[in-house]
Motif scaffolding. Structure first.
Motif, short mmCIF file in Angstrom:
data_model
loop_
_atom_site.label_atom_id
_atom_site.label_comp_id
_atom_site.label_asym_id
_atom_site.label_seq_id
_atom_site.Cartn_x
_atom_site.Cartn_y
_atom_site.Cartn_z
N ASP A 49 43.95 33.66 35.91
CA ASP A 49 45.02 33.94 34.95
C ASP A 49 44.98 32.91 33.83
O ASP A 49 44.76 31.72 34.07
CB ASP A 49 46.39 33.88 35.64
N ALA A 50 45.20 33.37 32.62
CA ALA A 50 45.27 32.46 31.47
C ALA A 50 46.52 31.60 31.61
O ALA A 50 47.58 32.10 32.03
CB ALA A 50 45.30 33.26 30.17
N THR A 51 46.42 30.34 31.25
CA THR A 51 47.57 29.44 31.38
C THR A 51 48.68 29.83 30.41
O THR A 51 49.85 29.67 30.72
CB THR A 51 47.16 27.98 31.14
N HIS A 52 48.32 30.36 29.25
CA HIS A 52 49.31 30.70 28.23
C HIS A 52 49.95 32.07 28.44
O HIS A 52 50.98 32.36 27.87
CB HIS A 52 48.68 30.63 26.83
N ASP A 53 49.33 32.91 29.27
CA ASP A 53 49.86 34.26 29.49
C ASP A 53 49.32 34.78 30.82
O ASP A 53 48.16 35.13 30.94
CB ASP A 53 49.42 35.18 28.34
N LYS A 54 50.19 34.81 31.82
CA LYS A 54 49.77 35.21 33.18
C LYS A 54 49.31 36.67 33.25
O LYS A 54 48.67 37.08 34.20
CB LYS A 54 50.92 35.00 34.18
N ARG A 55 49.64 37.47 32.23
CA ARG A 55 49.19 38.86 32.22
C ARG A 55 47.74 38.98 31.78
O ARG A 55 47.13 40.03 31.92
CB ARG A 55 50.07 39.70 31.28
N GLN A 56 47.20 37.91 31.22
CA GLN A 56 45.84 37.94 30.71
C GLN A 56 44.89 37.24 31.69
O GLN A 56 45.20 36.15 32.17
CB GLN A 56 45.79 37.25 29.34
#
Length: 144
Positions: free
Chosen positions: A86-93
């Motif tokens: 998961d991307a740290t800035h956006d868990k949806r990404q």
């Protein structure tokens, strides 16, 4: 008897697609012989030399729809070739990167792709290919 020039004979989109198909199909047999699908190769080649790419970025690069790439990345993660976090800035990404096993799998193909490209460039001419690449990069920048 010669045929007169038809529409596609000088239509830019056709010429680009035809040249891409001819050059790419020569290398596709090498990819398939390695045990990878063309889409797996595209994903691994796209990730090579990168820390990570989002699934959306990968979809843009490999010219596929995001849901298709999401499923493919899942299968490639199960095979141990890529990892998804998961991307740290956006868990949806999700960010995707090559694993050590993926790097080992793709490394010889990258070398073979460079050899293939060098052969194609030698047939056409290095200066012409360099100019063509600049024009294509500009077309992509303008249209992308």
């Amino acid at each position: 008897m010669s045929n007169p020039a038809g529409f596609v004979d000088d239509y830019l989109a056709y010429l680009l697609a035809r040249a891409s198909h001819l050059i790419s199909s020569e290398f596709h047999a090498v990819v398939e012989a390695s045990g990878l699908s063309l889409m797996e190769w595209r994903v691994m080649a796209s990730l090579s030399g990168k820390d990570a790419l989002s699934v959306g970025e990968l979809a843009d690069i490999v010219l596929a729809k995001q849901p298709t790439v999401t499923k493919l990345v899942g299968r490639m993660a199960e095979a141990g070739w890529v990892q998804r976090v998961d991307a740290t800035h956006d868990k949806r990404q999700s960010l995707v990167s090559l694993t050590a096993a993926g790097q080992r799998k793709v490394k010889p193909l990258l070398a073979q792709a460079r050899v293939h490209e060098t052969q194609v460039m030698a047939e056409i001419g290095l200066a012409e290919v360099a100019q063509l690449k600049k024009v294509l990069e500009r077309m992509i920048a303008v249209r992308g």
